[in-house]
Design an enzyme around this catalytic site. Structure first.
Site, PDB file in Angstrom:
ATOM      1  N   HIS A 108      11.138   9.159  88.723  1.00  0.00           N
ATOM      2  CA  HIS A 108      11.260   9.541  87.310  1.00  0.00           C
ATOM      3  C   HIS A 108      10.838  11.008  87.195  1.00  0.00           C
ATOM      4  O   HIS A 108       9.722  11.362  87.597  1.00  0.00           O
ATOM      5  CB  HIS A 108      10.300   8.738  86.434  1.00  0.00           C
ATOM      6  CG  HIS A 108      10.606   7.274  86.313  1.00  0.00           C
ATOM      7  ND1 HIS A 108      11.285   6.729  85.256  1.00  0.00           N
ATOM      8  CD2 HIS A 108      10.298   6.223  87.114  1.00  0.00           C
ATOM      9  CE1 HIS A 108      11.381   5.417  85.396  1.00  0.00           C
ATOM     10  NE2 HIS A 108      10.775   5.071  86.521  1.00  0.00           N
ATOM     11  N   ASP A 138      17.813   8.702  82.314  1.00  0.00           N
ATOM     12  CA  ASP A 138      17.282   7.368  82.018  1.00  0.00           C
ATOM     13  C   ASP A 138      17.797   6.956  80.635  1.00  0.00           C
ATOM     14  O   ASP A 138      17.738   7.720  79.682  1.00  0.00           O
ATOM     15  CB  ASP A 138      15.740   7.395  82.033  1.00  0.00           C
ATOM     16  CG  ASP A 138      15.146   5.992  82.057  1.00  0.00           C
ATOM     17  OD1 ASP A 138      14.437   5.681  83.021  1.00  0.00           O
ATOM     18  OD2 ASP A 138      15.389   5.214  81.112  1.00  0.00           O
ATOM     19  N   HIS A 197      13.471   4.960  93.096  1.00  0.00           N
ATOM     20  CA  HIS A 197      13.864   6.051  92.203  1.00  0.00           C
ATOM     21  C   HIS A 197      12.642   6.847  91.767  1.00  0.00           C
ATOM     22  O   HIS A 197      11.548   6.307  91.634  1.00  0.00           O
ATOM     23  CB  HIS A 197      14.626   5.526  90.976  1.00  0.00           C
ATOM     24  CG  HIS A 197      13.930   4.433  90.231  1.00  0.00           C
ATOM     25  ND1 HIS A 197      13.958   3.121  90.629  1.00  0.00           N
ATOM     26  CD2 HIS A 197      13.183   4.470  89.095  1.00  0.00           C
ATOM     27  CE1 HIS A 197      13.274   2.382  89.771  1.00  0.00           C
ATOM     28  NE2 HIS A 197      12.774   3.178  88.841  1.00  0.00           N
ATOM     29  N   GLU A 218      10.903  -2.460  87.454  1.00  0.00           N
ATOM     30  CA  GLU A 218      12.057  -3.006  86.721  1.00  0.00           C
ATOM     31  C   GLU A 218      13.312  -3.027  87.582  1.00  0.00           C
ATOM     32  O   GLU A 218      14.044  -4.018  87.591  1.00  0.00           O
ATOM     33  CB  GLU A 218      12.275  -2.156  85.467  1.00  0.00           C
ATOM     34  CG  GLU A 218      13.333  -2.701  84.526  1.00  0.00           C
ATOM     35  CD  GLU A 218      13.630  -1.727  83.374  1.00  0.00           C
ATOM     36  OE1 GLU A 218      12.703  -1.112  82.820  1.00  0.00           O
ATOM     37  OE2 GLU A 218      14.826  -1.586  83.059  1.00  0.00           O
TER      38      GLU A 218
END
Ligand code: AMP
Length: 130
Positions: free
Chosen positions: A95, A29, A93, A88
């Site tokens: 994290h 990230d 996805h 966002e």
């Protein structure tokens, strides 16, 4: 229009790659909560994680497991936290965040890393990936 993550998979936008197979891609990230904060995505572009077909969803979880194991080896931490948000970037996805305190899971505490630090971190995690 393809998502920013599809552009990463296609190599149109650079990323600090950690691991990849034919269906999944993991990369650091760019605005990490903590050192080693990694995103794991299906190459197939689907916005919401629970809209993935079940096979891709379980594959994503399996790939995330492998990435988490590599993260544990490469980044000293109390444990790996996992989160799915997606407000966002509309491309499913996971994290994976090496955490020591609860605040490491809050998306308001950010770590600043240089490009060299990102590269070194991605390489270390990649080397631990099995
Ligand atoms: P969310 O969609 O809320 O789960 O957050 C998207 C995450 O993607 C954020 O943590 C961003 O820092 C991260 N992100 C956005 N663009 C990039 C990029 N080009 N490379 C790496 N991470 C990114």
């Amino acid at each position: 229009m393809p998502s920013i993550f599809t552009k990463i998979v296609q190599g149109e936008i650079p990323s600090y790659k950690v691991a990849e197979d034919d269906q999944f891609y993991a990369f650091l990230d760019i605005n990490p909560n903590a050192k080693g904060h990694t995103l794991v995505i299906p190459k197939k572009e689907v916005n919401r994680i629970f809209d993935l077909d079940k096979e891709t969803y379980t594959g994503l979880m399996g790939f995330s497991y492998q990435v988490a194991k590599a993260l544990e080896k490469a980044v000293p931490c109390e444990r790996i936290g996992m989160s799915v948000i997606g407000l966002e970037v509309p491309h499913a996805h996971v994290h994976l965040i090496p955490i020591n305190v609860m605040d490491d899971m809050r998306f308001i505490k950010k770590e600043k890393l240089s490009q060299d630090e990102f590269v070194a971190l991605a390489n270390e995690i990649a080397e631990s990936f099995e």
